[in-house]
Scaffold this motif. Sequence first.
Motif, PDB file in Angstrom:
ATOM      1  N   VAL A 141      40.417  74.241   7.690  1.00 13.93           N
ATOM      2  CA  VAL A 141      41.007  74.519   6.369  1.00 13.93           C
ATOM      3  C   VAL A 141      40.535  73.484   5.361  1.00 13.93           C
ATOM      4  N   GLY A 142      40.515  73.894   4.104  1.00 16.29           N
ATOM      5  CA  GLY A 142      40.178  72.963   3.030  1.00 16.29           C
ATOM      6  C   GLY A 142      41.318  71.977   2.804  1.00 16.29           C
ATOM      7  N   ASP A 143      41.015  70.898   2.073  1.00 17.17           N
ATOM      8  CA  ASP A 143      42.004  69.834   1.856  1.00 17.17           C
ATOM      9  C   ASP A 143      43.245  70.316   1.110  1.00 17.17           C
ATOM     10  N   GLY A 144      43.107  71.381   0.334  1.00 17.70           N
ATOM     11  CA  GLY A 144      44.241  71.841  -0.465  1.00 17.70           C
ATOM     12  C   GLY A 144      45.138  72.834   0.251  1.00 17.70           C
ATOM     13  N   VAL A 145      44.780  73.220   1.466  1.00 16.91           N
ATOM     14  CA  VAL A 145      45.568  74.259   2.165  1.00 16.91           C
ATOM     15  C   VAL A 145      46.805  73.626   2.803  1.00 16.91           C
ATOM     16  N   ARG A 146      47.979  74.191   2.524  1.00 14.41           N
ATOM     17  CA  ARG A 146      49.242  73.642   3.028  1.00 14.41           C
ATOM     18  C   ARG A 146      49.929  74.555   4.049  1.00 14.41           C
ATOM     19  N   GLY A 147      49.668  75.869   3.950  1.00 18.13           N
ATOM     20  CA  GLY A 147      50.464  76.842   4.715  1.00 18.13           C
ATOM     21  C   GLY A 147      50.055  76.995   6.170  1.00 18.13           C
ATOM     22  N   VAL A 148      48.804  76.721   6.489  1.00 21.96           N
ATOM     23  CA  VAL A 148      48.343  76.907   7.869  1.00 21.96           C
ATOM     24  C   VAL A 148      47.505  75.707   8.290  1.00 21.96           C
ATOM     25  N   THR A 149      47.449  75.480   9.591  1.00 15.67           N
ATOM     26  CA  THR A 149      46.620  74.400  10.129  1.00 15.67           C
ATOM     27  C   THR A 149      45.793  74.951  11.289  1.00 15.67           C
ATOM     28  N   PRO A 150      44.702  74.255  11.638  1.00 16.90           N
ATOM     29  CA  PRO A 150      43.870  74.724  12.748  1.00 16.90           C
ATOM     30  C   PRO A 150      44.705  74.952  14.008  1.00 16.90           C
ATOM     31  N   GLY A 151      44.417  76.063  14.675  1.00 18.55           N
ATOM     32  CA  GLY A 151      45.175  76.431  15.867  1.00 18.55           C
ATOM     33  C   GLY A 151      46.205  77.521  15.601  1.00 18.55           C
ATOM     34  N   ASP A 152      46.649  77.659  14.333  1.00 20.48           N
ATOM     35  CA  ASP A 152      47.636  78.705  14.012  1.00 20.48           C
ATOM     36  C   ASP A 152      47.037  80.092  14.216  1.00 20.48           C
ATOM     37  N   ARG A 153      47.898  81.029  14.677  1.00 19.37           N
ATOM     38  CA  ARG A 153      47.486  82.439  14.744  1.00 19.37           C
ATOM     39  C   ARG A 153      47.976  83.137  13.482  1.00 19.37           C
TER      40      ARG A 153
END
Length: 344
Positions: A68-80
């Motif tokens: 994810v880009g630095d500005g992404v708040r809603g999801v993180t790597p690993g999320d489905r």
Amino acid sequence: MRAVTFLGPDRLEWREVADPVLASDGEAIVRPLAVATCDLDDVIVLGGSPFQPPFVLGHECVAEVVEVGDGVRGVTPGDRVVVPFQINCGVCAACLAGRTGNCLTVPLMSTYGFGFGAQGTRWGGFLADLIHVPYADAMLIPVPAGLASETAAGASDNLTDGFRAVGPYLAERPGAPVLVVGGAGPGSIGLYAAAQAKALRSERVLYIDHDVRRRGIAESYGVETLDHIPDRLDSRFPITVDSSNEARGLTLALESMGRDGVCTSTSIYFDPAVRPAFPLLSMYTMNSTFVTGRIHARRDAPRLLELLASGRFDPAPVTTRVVSFADAIEALLGHEYTKLVFTP
Ligand SMILES: [Zn+2]
Ligand SMILES: [Zn+2]
């Protein structure tokens, strides 16, 4: 990376395409876990759509977030996540009002979404090793824990399309009878609408389809069926759905509406020569509402996911086969399916 590329009628090929790279801090790169066919994919592969090749096919999936880009708040790597098929920004007036299928920030044709080529979007399709998602916070929807990726893949489009035709209206009119005229192409949307209407406790669901296999699927959900489109029906229905792609099917759905009825057509009439008869006097007298158009996928998918997570509706009977990515092209070119789900 590799991606299933549509090259012309019945011509599909796994092709090398450039790996996606984050171009701004609001984007994400995701990896498909389960990709489903949309009813429109079969029309595309047969060469019956206006979308010009070459382009990467596929616009329904559950994916795992990879980056994810630095500005992404809603999801993180690993999320489905469910990836809705349409591109939407989340902050324009249309998105804020819930009309996410008509996001004003992107060109109109981008709201056809992923998997439609240059006319649709530059964002590619889902039958690929990786997917580049813009506006990640606005678009990506976490999948409820315990819900299988194969089950939720169609939430991007067709499952939600079935839901929007019956769910909101049954919430207003609990138990209301529902008519679904199905029969177009692979035919998953009409089946989803009928099965969801049953799950949402419609007191009577009538599903019309010439195809014996699809009628069998509808009956497995406890839905009443009819094997042909009659000139008229003896009963009227407050909620009707046209998923027939046939002028006569649409006219029957319009004519069969009861008082204050609402008819939703999920069919895409690409051929402008198709001119269904509109029973305008009957519709005026009954105070009828006719709804057509692309869904607002990002807005409506969460309610569909809630229904799936509740366990009251299982789309598995509609799925013809779960196929590996390696066998995807062969399965698509076979054209013998209601719904295919592909896993990497
Ligand atoms: Zn679609
Ligand atoms: Zn927008």
